[in-house]
Design a protein around this motif. Sequence first.
Motif, mmCIF file in Angstrom:
data_model
loop_
_atom_site.group_PDB
_atom_site.id
_atom_site.type_symbol
_atom_site.label_atom_id
_atom_site.label_comp_id
_atom_site.label_asym_id
_atom_site.label_seq_id
_atom_site.Cartn_x
_atom_site.Cartn_y
_atom_site.Cartn_z
ATOM 1 N N PHE A 2 -12.159 -2.707 -55.322
ATOM 2 C CA PHE A 2 -12.437 -4.249 -55.011
ATOM 3 C C PHE A 2 -11.311 -4.422 -53.937
ATOM 4 O O PHE A 2 -10.077 -4.284 -54.315
ATOM 5 N N THR A 3 -11.778 -4.781 -52.764
ATOM 6 C CA THR A 3 -10.753 -5.210 -51.863
ATOM 7 C C THR A 3 -10.388 -6.637 -51.451
ATOM 8 O O THR A 3 -11.419 -7.300 -50.952
ATOM 9 N N VAL A 4 -9.257 -6.932 -51.844
ATOM 10 C CA VAL A 4 -8.844 -8.255 -51.436
ATOM 11 C C VAL A 4 -8.728 -8.607 -50.056
ATOM 12 O O VAL A 4 -8.118 -7.933 -49.183
ATOM 13 N N ALA A 8 -6.200 -16.817 -50.516
ATOM 14 C CA ALA A 8 -6.760 -17.693 -51.236
ATOM 15 C C ALA A 8 -6.637 -17.415 -52.645
ATOM 16 O O ALA A 8 -6.486 -16.364 -53.166
ATOM 17 N N ASP A 9 -7.019 -18.431 -53.702
ATOM 18 C CA ASP A 9 -6.764 -18.196 -54.930
ATOM 19 C C ASP A 9 -8.018 -18.658 -55.702
ATOM 20 O O ASP A 9 -8.194 -18.692 -56.993
ATOM 21 N N ALA A 10 -9.171 -18.491 -55.257
ATOM 22 C CA ALA A 10 -10.449 -18.882 -55.850
ATOM 23 C C ALA A 10 -10.967 -17.980 -56.839
ATOM 24 O O ALA A 10 -10.592 -16.656 -56.735
ATOM 25 N N CYS A 28 -12.831 -12.089 -51.193
ATOM 26 C CA CYS A 28 -12.388 -11.458 -52.420
ATOM 27 C C CYS A 28 -10.632 -11.689 -52.523
ATOM 28 O O CYS A 28 -10.033 -11.294 -51.794
ATOM 29 N N THR A 29 -10.483 -12.313 -53.454
ATOM 30 C CA THR A 29 -9.277 -12.929 -53.811
ATOM 31 C C THR A 29 -8.466 -11.868 -54.929
ATOM 32 O O THR A 29 -9.199 -11.213 -55.558
ATOM 33 N N VAL A 30 -7.216 -12.085 -55.235
ATOM 34 C CA VAL A 30 -6.552 -11.373 -56.274
ATOM 35 C C VAL A 30 -7.149 -11.882 -57.620
ATOM 36 O O VAL A 30 -7.620 -10.925 -58.447
ATOM 37 N N ARG A 31 -7.392 -13.074 -57.673
ATOM 38 C CA ARG A 31 -8.119 -13.597 -58.978
ATOM 39 C C ARG A 31 -9.328 -12.979 -59.237
ATOM 40 O O ARG A 31 -9.724 -12.456 -60.324
ATOM 41 N N ALA A 32 -10.142 -12.818 -58.224
ATOM 42 C CA ALA A 32 -11.535 -12.655 -58.435
ATOM 43 C C ALA A 32 -11.689 -11.002 -58.675
ATOM 44 O O ALA A 32 -12.346 -10.669 -59.435
#
Length: 206
Positions: A2-4, A8-10, A28-32
Amino acid sequence: PFTVDATADAADATAGNGVCATAAPVRCTVRAAIQEANALAAGAPHTIAFAIPTSDANYNAGTGVFTIVPATAYPTLSRAGTVIDGATQATSAAGDTNAGTLGTGGTVGVDALTLPQVPRPEILIRDNAALTTGLVVAASNVQIRGLAIHGFGTAGTNGDVVVQGATTTGVRISGNVIGSGPTAFAVPGVAAQQTAGNGITINAPD
């Protein structure tokens, strides 16, 4: 992996579908990425890589650093074998924007122990909301590397990185800059410091 691709933080739009993607605008966010890694079935290690473009709103061209500020606590890393590899940002199309190393190197003591040097991270995850934890690990054989993390923690049992769980073993945290900024070993500004807590807190057997 998974590549951030955004600071953003969504959250992920559909956690568990194998695609790291927020609702529009799709990123693709860190959270996602953590949500997707946690939702996947056990098996081969799941890598969270980084390739954020320099057009991102939270890229600082002066420092070469991409800053990520979570509004709420991240989900606990619960999938064994997950790898968060901040060093991949330097090999992305954006390049090594924060080139160089931190640390003096050399040796120390009568045994001439090597003083390691750390590549300057491009990715900074910092607190701005008095959060108790940055990254929390509750699964075995998780690796976290190539990040700068600071500002999290409100007590002695939490902090920037927390490893927990009675059966959690084999966690490796390496090549990070924890408790400092990504451009120099220095205490961050007062607003960016945690009120308490540790750089790394281990509430697990290993």
